[in-house]
Design an enzyme around this catalytic site. Sequence first.
Site, PDB file in Angstrom:
ATOM      1  N   ARG A 236      29.611  -5.567  13.914  1.00 58.40           N
ATOM      2  CA  ARG A 236      30.851  -6.230  13.166  1.00 58.40           C
ATOM      3  C   ARG A 236      29.643  -7.033  12.463  1.00 58.40           C
ATOM      4  NH1 ARG A 236      36.459  -5.213  13.376  1.00 58.40           N
ATOM      5  NH2 ARG A 236      36.655  -6.373  11.964  1.00 58.40           N
ATOM      6  N   ASP A 260      23.555  -2.848  10.139  1.00 55.07           N
ATOM      7  CA  ASP A 260      24.804  -1.752   9.288  1.00 55.07           C
ATOM      8  C   ASP A 260      26.600  -2.677   8.618  1.00 55.07           C
ATOM      9  OD1 ASP A 260      25.706   0.979   8.496  1.00 55.07           O
ATOM     10  OD2 ASP A 260      26.599   1.268   9.568  1.00 55.07           O
ATOM     11  N   GLU A 265      30.182  -8.162   3.886  1.00 54.85           N
ATOM     12  CA  GLU A 265      30.207  -6.956   3.230  1.00 54.85           C
ATOM     13  C   GLU A 265      30.893  -6.346   2.478  1.00 54.85           C
ATOM     14  OE1 GLU A 265      29.604  -5.586   7.081  1.00 54.85           O
ATOM     15  OE2 GLU A 265      31.954  -3.824   6.995  1.00 54.85           O
ATOM     16  N   HIS A 297      27.312   0.219   6.260  1.00 57.05           N
ATOM     17  CA  HIS A 297      28.184  -0.014   7.075  1.00 57.05           C
ATOM     18  C   HIS A 297      28.221   1.888   6.997  1.00 57.05           C
ATOM     19  CE1 HIS A 297      31.858  -2.332   9.219  1.00 57.05           C
ATOM     20  NE2 HIS A 297      31.877  -0.904  10.251  1.00 57.05           N
TER      21      HIS A 297
HETATM   22  P1  NAD Z   1      34.535  -1.502  23.335  1.00 57.43           P
HETATM   23  O1  NAD Z   1      35.523  -1.209  22.871  1.00 57.43           O
HETATM   24  O2  NAD Z   1      33.858   0.174  23.797  1.00 57.43           O
HETATM   25  O3  NAD Z   1      32.748  -1.716  23.349  1.00 57.43           O
HETATM   26  C1  NAD Z   1      32.695  -2.906  23.171  1.00 57.43           C
HETATM   27  C2  NAD Z   1      31.811  -3.725  23.978  1.00 57.43           C
HETATM   28  O4  NAD Z   1      31.407  -4.781  24.101  1.00 57.43           O
HETATM   29  C3  NAD Z   1      32.626  -3.678  25.829  1.00 57.43           C
HETATM   30  O5  NAD Z   1      32.460  -3.033  26.812  1.00 57.43           O
HETATM   31  C4  NAD Z   1      33.019  -5.394  26.368  1.00 57.43           C
HETATM   32  O6  NAD Z   1      33.202  -5.539  26.976  1.00 57.43           O
HETATM   33  C5  NAD Z   1      31.599  -5.556  25.705  1.00 57.43           C
HETATM   34  N1  NAD Z   1      31.792  -6.825  24.906  1.00 57.43           N
HETATM   35  C6  NAD Z   1      32.833  -7.466  24.196  1.00 57.43           C
HETATM   36  N2  NAD Z   1      32.542  -9.448  24.435  1.00 57.43           N
HETATM   37  C7  NAD Z   1      31.046  -9.438  24.300  1.00 57.43           C
HETATM   38  C8  NAD Z   1      30.786 -10.088  24.412  1.00 57.43           C
HETATM   39  N3  NAD Z   1      30.719 -11.221  23.936  1.00 57.43           N
HETATM   40  N4  NAD Z   1      28.771 -10.176  25.036  1.00 57.43           N
HETATM   41  C9  NAD Z   1      28.901  -9.050  25.833  1.00 57.43           C
HETATM   42  N5  NAD Z   1      29.398  -7.998  25.003  1.00 57.43           N
HETATM   43  C10 NAD Z   1      30.827  -8.034  24.909  1.00 57.43           C
HETATM   44  O7  NAD Z   1      33.589  -0.834  21.221  1.00 57.43           O
HETATM   45  P2  NAD Z   1      32.798   0.696  20.312  1.00 57.43           P
HETATM   46  O8  NAD Z   1      34.209   1.813  20.674  1.00 57.43           O
HETATM   47  O9  NAD Z   1      32.219   1.308  21.376  1.00 57.43           O
HETATM   48  O10 NAD Z   1      32.568  -0.346  18.964  1.00 57.43           O
HETATM   49  C11 NAD Z   1      31.805  -1.422  19.631  1.00 57.43           C
HETATM   50  C12 NAD Z   1      31.762  -1.789  17.961  1.00 57.43           C
HETATM   51  O11 NAD Z   1      30.930  -0.632  17.103  1.00 57.43           O
HETATM   52  C13 NAD Z   1      32.515  -2.863  17.018  1.00 57.43           C
HETATM   53  O12 NAD Z   1      32.652  -3.782  16.724  1.00 57.43           O
HETATM   54  C14 NAD Z   1      33.267  -2.192  16.244  1.00 57.43           C
HETATM   55  O13 NAD Z   1      34.079  -2.388  15.020  1.00 57.43           O
HETATM   56  C15 NAD Z   1      31.920  -0.916  15.517  1.00 57.43           C
HETATM   57  N6  NAD Z   1      31.738  -0.292  15.267  1.00 57.43           N
HETATM   58  C16 NAD Z   1      30.689  -0.020  13.495  1.00 57.43           C
HETATM   59  C17 NAD Z   1      30.985   0.933  12.851  1.00 57.43           C
HETATM   60  C18 NAD Z   1      30.130   1.482  12.261  1.00 57.43           C
HETATM   61  O14 NAD Z   1      30.685   2.555  11.226  1.00 57.43           O
HETATM   62  N7  NAD Z   1      28.897   0.615  11.990  1.00 57.43           N
HETATM   63  C19 NAD Z   1      32.402   2.344  13.587  1.00 57.43           C
HETATM   64  C20 NAD Z   1      32.701   2.241  14.166  1.00 57.43           C
HETATM   65  C21 NAD Z   1      32.759   1.050  15.348  1.00 57.43           C
END
Ligand code: NAD
Length: 330
Positions: A236, A260, A265, A297
């Site tokens: 994000r 990304d 954005e 994104h």
């Molecule tokens: P998830 O909840 O499975 O994993 C996130 C991880 O981050 C968790 O294990 C959590 O413990 C860890 N975390 C949270 N805060 C933290 C910190 N301060 N320091 C270290 N670790 C920390 O989430 P996910 O489904 O794997 O998604 C991850 C990210 O990808 C999200 O931000 C989501 O919005 C983003 N995303 C991006 C796209 C894209 O098109 N680029 C698409 C889908 C999701």
Amino acid sequence: MKILMYSVRPDEQAAIHDWADRHQVQVDTNDLEFHPDTAHLAQGYDGLIIQQRSAIGDDPSVYQQLADWGFKQLTSRTAGVDTIDVAAAKTAGLTVTNVPAYSPNSVAEMAVAQTMRLIRNLELFDRRIGQQNFQWAGLQAREIRSLTVGIIGAGRIGGVAARLFHGLGAKVIAFDPVHHAELTDVLTYVDTKEDLLKQADVVDLHVDLNPTSQGLLDAAAFKLMKNDAFVVNASRGPVIVTADLVAALKAGELAGAALDTVEGEAALFNQNHADDVLQDPLIAQLMQMPNVMITPHVGFYTNLAVKNMVDISLDDVLAIAQGGTSKHTI
Ligand code: NAD
């Protein structure tokens, strides 16, 4: 049984038709966001799916209106439900569902692809070739197996990214307060963000956005990174303090970035601004930097992810409309 899907893109239609045929359920679509002024289109349907960038709105009566029309649910075919006033929807008796994991591989592969582009200097070669300069001096690549990839946030997406990087031969380290035993065959957890930043040749961000991850990479963090390291952000935008990233890139504190997602954005991504002067000075500066790659994104935007968003959301609507439950209930 009739289901209405709002904000449908042309590339979603094949999966929607396929699901409708398989389940013999009428699924209608439009290309509008769901707001109080477009809610009337849903009257007469049994199920409702949305996917949108802007919030439904402040007026909670729209949720009660849906309940009065007989809806039992409100489904977002995305992971995020920040566009929905979940409390107001629940008060109206609606079950809110999302699609929390449509394809972690889609985003993880994007991070791997951009990492490979960065370490092979491909963006820089593209720019040279675009100017008919076919020299390679100064752009020797590094092999991924000689590098340490540091994943911050090894959850669903970060975990897949760790497996992919490990498969390519990289040493993978991760910082995440939550440890997953099943990942320890491909990564080594470090105790602090600072440990990771000092060791990593590529810092790969996959945290969810929360108070602890907002501004996770700031001026102090970039100072800890190796000067020849890269940062890849497909999580994000606000996880990185963009002004600090621009300053760090200018100061040579890191070698480059693939973004990304970036703060601000929403005003640009998935829109054509070919004829406009970019208003965001930080994004405009990043766009000028030869060692920065911006994608709008699109980590999620793959064949399998789009199909899963459609299938999972429609499966949930059908289950709830027929009196069942969804494991994706918020
Ligand atoms: P998830 O909840 O499975 O994993 C996130 C991880 O981050 C968790 O294990 C959590 O413990 C860890 N975390 C949270 N805060 C933290 C910190 N301060 N320091 C270290 N670790 C920390 O989430 P996910 O489904 O794997 O998604 C991850 C990210 O990808 C999200 O931000 C989501 O919005 C983003 N995303 C991006 C796209 C894209 O098109 N680029 C698409 C889908 C999701």
